[in-house]
Write an enzyme that holds these catalytic residues in place. Structure first.
Site: not given
Length: 724
Positions: A80, A426
């Site tokens: 970096e 149901s």
């Protein structure tokens, strides 16, 4: 001429200086970072104090810089910011080099932000690409360098950056990708982590192993060029295979942890997720394991019966199958495709060398996922996985004891236990029968069970309900109608009692019943947690307890931040609810859930199946624990003829309750004052004063007739206004 140029440069310098001064006044004070503490994860424990995992806004474990190995720091610096220890926040050589490369290529291919600039951007600014933001970033970087040492800056950076897979900071990333702490990382592993900040999703080691290998080797070569590695060390590191941690972070509670995080945000805010708290939950890890095993076995059984393909749970196995398959689109067979791109409502799929763009049918997908597809001409149709959910609650308190939201969290993190809205079929009927009991009916009351037509305002058409397999009936008792799950009787019952009472009962249970006759057969949509919570009220004889996942929270200083007190309130009358429990017990002893009677405990519940066998349910309970099971496809489609709740969901429920129910003593549902038992010939409960009178010589038909004549009285307990 020279004088003019000097004036121009002077003017430019003056403008830049003015801009810097103006922007500096509006920038935050970097000295606030002196006491900076990044948000860290909070630890989560089960009901017995065993660690489950953690929850966080950002999953992070702070690591002081002195505990970071030298080669780990070197890997990030090479990847970096090679001049990190030499610049003052801005690397002008890197800026010049990047500018030259970008101009040569005609596009942005190289960046020049230093580690300090990245830290300034992450902590204080937005990621937009404007010149104003870049200038603010540069000013902040210089200020940070003036107030903090290089080691402190590196410490903040390494603990803050996002490295994919939900990991923030190098310690969390090391645990995720390699299953160990940063102090134990090898050089090649450090290079993998250092290669991630540039694009953590693109370089995800699990989803894109070929890209991360190239990125790792690039970082290793940079380390060699910067003098951190010898040629021999470089050669040895590059030869090493990438070995990732394949053990899941949580073996059984992933779905629950996602739910817990949302619950904490809704009730306590980000403070608890970011402050290193200890969260003690109501979950039992052993029950979680039982629930996972029961659900997996049940789904696999249904898939086998109906020749439904299911992808393996492990991503590695799926990836291998993807690579091994031979593609021939002229053959109508199921293939495995890889998601290469997700773009709004459209997704791009890869079949080896072939690419397709299709509309997302409604699945939760991201790049690198695998799906099953079926060729249709020149198009592909996604074949969804068979899925399911289990949720279990303590009857007396509402504590969540187990929660599983799908077949495999690794394959799909969508939590169907709390987020999947499905029709209950149901399984909604107890609401209608409870309303009937409140209107004065008894379980011996006779109801017309013949087929009739009704106007349905939801469709603005006449609607005629039918029974399973087209069965026809004339009349029957409410007990039999519920136990056998007779649709025609249930809809006729709703038409007799009216919508008002039924909707009020549903409202106090937090169920969204609508004034449609089809609602008696479950045409509404609910989640498994919502429906199971409603049944908790039945099991607790009318006392509703809000479901909850946390027993207590301990603050970082050891004080008690929160201690839960069950939120319980009576919403239904005890006597009528006890009669309903007796009717739901009949579902197990003589009805659609008869197979559950083999479990040596007092159990009650109700099956549920929707049209074309799309959803299968069973929600049932003992006096101590209530559990709901749902099975179906994420995309609504049939599981196959005959795949009803009793055949699909009930076996899963039985597998789970065969363990869970035995954690408690064998007890019958409690007796309730004002409720009497009548045996003629079956034992049935009645609210006192409504019971049928019969003798041992009475025939069953006579008993039915007697029930019809004497079974309708007003119990004097009905609230039109629901309790909150």
């Amino acid at each position: 001429m020279i004088r003019i140029l000097l004036r121009v440069f002077g003017l430019i310098a003056l403008i830049l200086a003015g801009g810097v001064f103006y922007l500096s006044r509006s920038l935050p004070d970097v000295r606030e970072l002196k006491n900076w503490q990044p948000p860290v994860a909070s630890a989560v424990f089960d009901a017995k104090g065993r660690p489950i995992g953690d929850v966080a806004i950002q999953r992070r474990y702070f690591l002081p810089i002195e505990k970071v190995p030298k080669h780990v720091k070197q890997a990030f610096i090479s990847a970096e910011d090679k001049n990190f220890y030499r610049h003052f926040g801005i690397d002008f050589l890197a800026v010049a080099r990047a500018s030259f490369v970008n101009l040569r290529e005609g596009r942005v291919v190289q960046g020049a932000s230093t580690i300090t600039q990245q830290l300034a951007r992450n902590l204080f600014l937005t990621p937009d690409r404007s010149w104003k933001r870049k200038l603010r970033e540069a000013i902040l970087a210089i200020k940070i360098e003036r107030h903090f040492s290089k080691e402190k800056i590196l410490e903040m950076y390494l603990n803050y950056i996002y490295l994919g897979q939900g990991a923030y900071g190098i310690e969390a990333a090391s645990r995720v990708y390699f299953g160990k702490s940063v102090k134990d990382l090898t050089i090649d592993e450090a290079a993998i982590l250092a290669g991630l900040p540039k694009a953590p999703t693109r370089y995800n080691p699990y989803r894109n192993p070929e890209l991360i290998k190239a990125r790792r080797d690039y970082v290793l070569r940079r380390m060699h060029e910067d003098g951190f590695l010898t040629a021999q060390e470089l050669e040895e590191a590059i030869k090493k295979p990438i070995v990732l941690n394949r053990q899941k972070r949580n073996t059984s509670a992933d779905y629950f942890l996602d739910y817990l995080k949302d619950y904490i945000l809704d009730n306590f805010g980000e403070q608890v997720l970011a402050g290193g708290y200890k969260i003690y939950t109501t979950i039992d890890l052993e029950l979680q394991e039982v629930a996972i095993r029961a659900l997996k076995n049940g789904i696999q059984s249904v898939a086998k019966q109906n020749k439904i393909s299911i992808l393996p749970e492990e991503r590695d196995k799926v990836a291998s199958l993807y690579e091994e398959q031979k593609i021939d689109l002229s053959k109508r067979r199921i293939y495995i495709a890889k998601v290469s791109k997700v773009n709004g409502n459209y997704i791009n799929l890869e079949l080896k060398d072939l690419s397709f763009e299709i509309k997302n049918p409604g699945l939760y997908l991201e790049r690198g996922d695998f799906v099953m597809v079926l060729p249709k001409g020149k198009r592909l149709e996604i074949v969804p996985d068979l899925q399911g959910a289990i949720v279990s609650l303590d009857v007396k308190t509402g504590a969540i004891l187990a929660m599983v939201g799908g077949y495999s969290y690794e394959r799909s993190a969508f939590n169907r236990a709390v987020d999947a809205k499905r029709q209950p079929g149901s399984a909604i009927k107890p609401v209608i029968y409870m309303a009937a009991l409140l209107k004065g009916y008894t379980q011996a009351s006779i109801i017309d069970a013949s087929s009739r037509s009704f106007y349905d305002p939801s469709t603005k058409k006449e609607w005629t309900p039918s029974n399973y397999d087209g069965a026809e009936y004339s009349s029957m008792s409410l007990r039999t109608a519920l136990a056998k799950s007779v649709n025609t009787a249930s809809v006729n019952l709703l038409s007799e009692i009216g919508f008002e009472v039924a909707i009020d009962v549903a409202r106090v249970l937090d169920l969204p019943l609508k004034p449609y006759y089809s609602a008696a057969l479950g045409s509404i949509e609910v989640t498994p947690l919502e429906l199971t919570s409603a049944y908790q009220t039945f099991a607790n004889l009318g006392i509703r307890c809000r479901p909850y996942p946390i027993s207590k929270i301990i603050a970082p200083d050891g004080s008690i931040f929160y201690s839960h007190k069950p939120d319980c309130k009576r919403v239904l009358p005890e006597r009528e609810t006890r009669v309903l429990v007796d009717m739901l017990r009949a579902v197990v002893t003589e009805g659609t859930a008869y197979s559950a009677s083999s479990i040596d405990r007092f159990l009650a519940g109700k099956t549920g199946t929707t049209n074309d066998f799309t959803d299968a349910w069973f929600v049932g309970f003992s006096p101590q624990i209530v559990t709901g099971v749902w099975i179906g496809f994420d995309l609504k489609r049939s599981m196959g003829k005959g795949m009803a709740g009793s055949r699909v969901a009930l076996p899963v429920w039985m597998d789970f309750m065969s363990v869970a129910a035995f954690l408690y003593p064998k007890e019958d549902f409690p007796a309730v004052p004002g409720v009497v038992e009548v045996s003629c010939p079956k034992k049935m409960l009645f609210v006192e004063g409504t019971e049928i009178r019969c003798s041992s010589e009475s025939s069953e038909e006579e008993q039915k007739d007697l029930g019809e004549l004497e079974g309708i009285v007003d119990p004097k307990f009905y609230k039109s206004e629901p309790s909150n």
